[in-house]
Design a protein around this motif. Structure first.
Motif, mmCIF file in Angstrom:
data_model
loop_
_atom_site.group_PDB
_atom_site.id
_atom_site.type_symbol
_atom_site.label_atom_id
_atom_site.label_comp_id
_atom_site.label_asym_id
_atom_site.label_seq_id
_atom_site.Cartn_x
_atom_site.Cartn_y
_atom_site.Cartn_z
ATOM 1 N N VAL A 34 0.843 -1.194 0.000
ATOM 2 C CA VAL A 34 0.000 0.000 0.000
ATOM 3 C C VAL A 34 0.886 1.254 0.000
ATOM 4 C CG1 VAL A 34 -1.661 1.335 1.355
ATOM 5 C CG2 VAL A 34 -1.959 -1.132 1.096
ATOM 6 N N GLY A 35 0.531 2.179 -0.849
ATOM 7 C CA GLY A 35 1.307 3.405 -0.980
ATOM 8 C C GLY A 35 1.927 3.565 -2.351
ATOM 9 N N VAL A 36 1.934 2.475 -3.141
ATOM 10 C CA VAL A 36 2.435 2.540 -4.517
ATOM 11 C C VAL A 36 1.373 1.963 -5.452
ATOM 12 C CG1 VAL A 36 4.858 2.471 -3.852
ATOM 13 C CG2 VAL A 36 3.644 0.326 -4.279
ATOM 14 N N ALA A 37 1.589 2.161 -6.766
ATOM 15 C CA ALA A 37 0.562 1.797 -7.729
ATOM 16 C C ALA A 37 0.600 0.335 -8.135
ATOM 17 C CB ALA A 37 0.690 2.681 -8.971
ATOM 18 N N THR A 38 1.804 -0.257 -8.183
ATOM 19 C CA THR A 38 1.938 -1.633 -8.662
ATOM 20 C C THR A 38 2.886 -2.414 -7.771
ATOM 21 O OG1 THR A 38 3.844 -1.206 -10.117
ATOM 22 C CG2 THR A 38 1.637 -0.817 -11.037
ATOM 23 N N GLN A 39 2.792 -3.736 -7.835
ATOM 24 C CA GLN A 39 3.666 -4.584 -7.045
ATOM 25 C C GLN A 39 5.134 -4.427 -7.450
ATOM 26 O OE1 GLN A 39 3.215 -6.315 -4.351
ATOM 27 N NE2 GLN A 39 1.002 -6.067 -4.207
ATOM 28 N N ASP A 40 5.402 -4.007 -8.662
ATOM 29 C CA ASP A 40 6.781 -3.761 -9.069
ATOM 30 C C ASP A 40 7.458 -2.709 -8.191
ATOM 31 O OD1 ASP A 40 6.639 -5.606 -11.103
ATOM 32 O OD2 ASP A 40 6.271 -4.125 -12.684
ATOM 33 N N GLN A 41 6.663 -1.755 -7.691
ATOM 34 C CA GLN A 41 7.199 -0.693 -6.847
ATOM 35 C C GLN A 41 7.175 -1.047 -5.366
ATOM 36 O OE1 GLN A 41 4.186 2.144 -8.385
ATOM 37 N NE2 GLN A 41 5.932 3.467 -8.873
ATOM 38 N N ALA A 42 6.498 -2.133 -5.015
ATOM 39 C CA ALA A 42 6.312 -2.531 -3.625
ATOM 40 C C ALA A 42 7.498 -3.379 -3.144
ATOM 41 C CB ALA A 42 5.001 -3.294 -3.469
ATOM 42 N N ALA A 87 3.904 7.823 1.250
ATOM 43 C CA ALA A 87 2.718 7.859 0.395
ATOM 44 C C ALA A 87 1.851 9.074 0.744
ATOM 45 C CB ALA A 87 1.921 6.571 0.586
ATOM 46 N N PRO A 88 0.906 9.441 -0.122
ATOM 47 C CA PRO A 88 0.063 10.613 0.130
ATOM 48 C C PRO A 88 -0.753 10.535 1.418
ATOM 49 C CG PRO A 88 -0.081 9.975 -2.173
ATOM 50 C CD PRO A 88 0.681 8.890 -1.481
ATOM 51 N N ASP A 89 -0.970 9.314 1.946
ATOM 52 C CA ASP A 89 -1.752 9.217 3.184
ATOM 53 C C ASP A 89 -0.934 9.542 4.421
ATOM 54 O OD1 ASP A 89 -0.137 6.978 3.390
ATOM 55 O OD2 ASP A 89 -1.784 5.567 3.746
ATOM 56 N N GLY A 90 0.367 9.750 4.284
ATOM 57 C CA GLY A 90 1.194 10.093 5.431
ATOM 58 C C GLY A 90 1.396 8.956 6.413
ATOM 59 N N PHE A 91 1.129 7.725 5.972
ATOM 60 C CA PHE A 91 1.214 6.580 6.878
ATOM 61 C C PHE A 91 1.975 5.408 6.260
ATOM 62 C CE2 PHE A 91 -0.418 2.964 9.357
ATOM 63 C CZ PHE A 91 -0.372 3.477 10.646
ATOM 64 N N HIS A 92 1.929 5.277 4.949
ATOM 65 C CA HIS A 92 2.560 4.153 4.265
ATOM 66 C C HIS A 92 3.794 4.602 3.487
ATOM 67 C CE1 HIS A 92 -1.479 2.361 4.968
ATOM 68 N NE2 HIS A 92 -0.750 1.250 5.097
ATOM 69 N N PRO A 93 4.681 3.657 3.175
ATOM 70 C CA PRO A 93 5.874 4.010 2.415
ATOM 71 C C PRO A 93 5.540 4.408 0.974
ATOM 72 C CG PRO A 93 6.123 1.875 3.523
ATOM 73 C CD PRO A 93 4.680 2.253 3.611
ATOM 74 N N GLY A 94 6.390 5.241 0.410
ATOM 75 C CA GLY A 94 6.375 5.486 -1.010
ATOM 76 C C GLY A 94 7.383 4.566 -1.689
ATOM 77 N N PRO A 95 7.504 4.645 -3.018
ATOM 78 C CA PRO A 95 8.380 3.712 -3.742
ATOM 79 C C PRO A 95 9.837 3.769 -3.313
ATOM 80 C CG PRO A 95 7.544 5.453 -5.189
ATOM 81 C CD PRO A 95 6.761 5.535 -3.935
ATOM 82 N N ASP A 96 10.363 4.955 -2.972
ATOM 83 C CA ASP A 96 11.765 5.042 -2.554
ATOM 84 C C ASP A 96 12.003 4.350 -1.214
ATOM 85 O OD1 ASP A 96 12.427 6.425 -4.832
ATOM 86 O OD2 ASP A 96 12.273 8.406 -3.900
ATOM 87 N N VAL A 97 11.020 4.416 -0.325
ATOM 88 C CA VAL A 97 11.155 3.731 0.962
ATOM 89 C C VAL A 97 11.082 2.225 0.766
ATOM 90 C CG1 VAL A 97 10.176 3.439 3.278
ATOM 91 C CG2 VAL A 97 10.214 5.704 2.211
ATOM 92 N N TYR A 98 10.168 1.774 -0.081
ATOM 93 C CA TYR A 98 10.109 0.339 -0.383
ATOM 94 C C TYR A 98 11.429 -0.139 -1.004
ATOM 95 C CZ TYR A 98 5.107 -0.289 0.620
ATOM 96 O OH TYR A 98 3.889 -0.394 1.249
ATOM 97 N N ALA A 99 12.020 0.688 -1.873
ATOM 98 C CA ALA A 99 13.293 0.318 -2.491
ATOM 99 C C ALA A 99 14.384 0.191 -1.440
ATOM 100 C CB ALA A 99 13.675 1.350 -3.549
ATOM 101 N N LYS A 100 14.441 1.110 -0.496
ATOM 102 C CA LYS A 100 15.440 1.059 0.572
ATOM 103 C C LYS A 100 15.231 -0.179 1.434
ATOM 104 C CE LYS A 100 18.660 2.604 3.349
ATOM 105 N NZ LYS A 100 20.102 2.579 2.962
ATOM 106 N N TRP A 101 13.991 -0.450 1.791
ATOM 107 C CA TRP A 101 13.661 -1.628 2.599
ATOM 108 C C TRP A 101 14.063 -2.899 1.854
ATOM 109 C CZ3 TRP A 101 7.846 -2.763 4.128
ATOM 110 C CH2 TRP A 101 7.794 -3.865 4.993
ATOM 111 N N ALA A 102 13.728 -2.978 0.576
ATOM 112 C CA ALA A 102 14.065 -4.160 -0.210
ATOM 113 C C ALA A 102 15.573 -4.368 -0.283
ATOM 114 C CB ALA A 102 13.480 -4.028 -1.611
ATOM 115 N N GLU A 103 16.330 -3.284 -0.425
ATOM 116 C CA GLU A 103 17.778 -3.417 -0.519
ATOM 117 C C GLU A 103 18.377 -3.892 0.805
ATOM 118 O OE1 GLU A 103 20.992 -4.121 -2.170
ATOM 119 O OE2 GLU A 103 19.436 -3.252 -3.435
#
Length: 241
Positions: A59-67, A210-226
């Motif tokens: 949640v917070g991104v548009a597609t699973q590729d960004q999650a 993310a726009p809701d101020g509660f979930h990660p955006g794509p850059d945060v998901y990328a950092k977490w994944a790395e």
């Protein structure tokens, strides 16, 4: 500890009001589009199960590729043939996930690795710490016995104190509680050879959320994944897989 308890008791009417107001105000972002299982990459096969709440679901991104799922698979695809499967649900607590996994067909397991992202909803729903830890331990057992996971990564709690959706003092109280949960999940993971702790202690810049101020955006998901990918490479060298 005593100060935190006193603050929660003294501020309870205000905190309760803020919690109701926050739930009404919050944007209801959907889970992202895209497959919940896929195969990507070349090399030794690595089977990964990702389980958890809305953060695991992306949640917070548009597609699973960004999650988390897509970013992690992409990060590992240069060294492994990654077979990943996602079982996650917005709003899930650890207890909810236990029930969901107990009903889930364990195919396409067995899995080499399981990644768990749970805890924020246990914090916000005031699940007692001891009960949460017992459920986390039960989840580890289930992932090993039912899904064949040989190594289980337990994500720490994110820095709730930075979540812009939450007003003060609710943000401070929930942030302190999340930090306490994080300390104890780290101890639980360090005491069990089947598990590893994944810290989420990087600074949560509001501009990257993310726009809701509660979930990660794509850059945060990328950092977490790395971060997760780095732990997997260290624990699961591709030349030994």
């Amino acid at each position: 500890m005593a100060l935190d308890l006193f603050a929660r008791v003294a501020l309870f009417p205000l905190l309760a009001g803020q919690a109701i107001w926050t739930r009404k105000k919050a944007l209801n972002l959907p889970e992202p589009d895209g497959p919940r299982r896929a195969r990507v990459g070349q090399g030794p096969v690595l089977r990964i199960l990702i389980a958890g709440d809305s953060s695991a679901a992306g949640v917070g991104v548009a597609t699973q590729d960004q999650a988390l799922s897509g970013q992690l698979a992409g990060a590992l695809s240069r060294e492994y043939q990654v077979h990943w499967h996602l079982i996650a649900k917005t709003g899930a607590t650890t207890q909810d996930t236990l029930h969901r996994l107990a009903r889930q067909d364990p195919a396409p397991g067995p899995f080499d690795i399981a990644i768990v992202a749970l805890g924020v909803n246990d914090v916000t729903k005031l699940v007692p710490l001891r009960r949460w830890l017992a459920r986390q331990a039960a989840l580890v057992d289930l992932l090993e016995t039912r899904f064949g996971a040989r190594l289980i990564y337990l994500s720490g709690l994110p820095p709730v104190r930075y979540f812009p959706l939450l007003p003060q003092p609710l943000r401070w109280v929930l942030g302190r509680r999340a930090e306490r949960f994080d300390v104890h999940i780290r101890r639980l993971a360090s005491a069990d050879i089947r598990t590893r702790y994944i810290p989420l202690s990087f600074e949560m810049d509001a501009a990257l959320m993310a726009p809701d101020g509660f979930h990660p955006g794509p850059d945060v998901y990328a950092k977490w994944a790395e971060i997760v990918a780095g732990h997997i490479r260290a624990d699961w060298p591709p030349d030994q897989t």
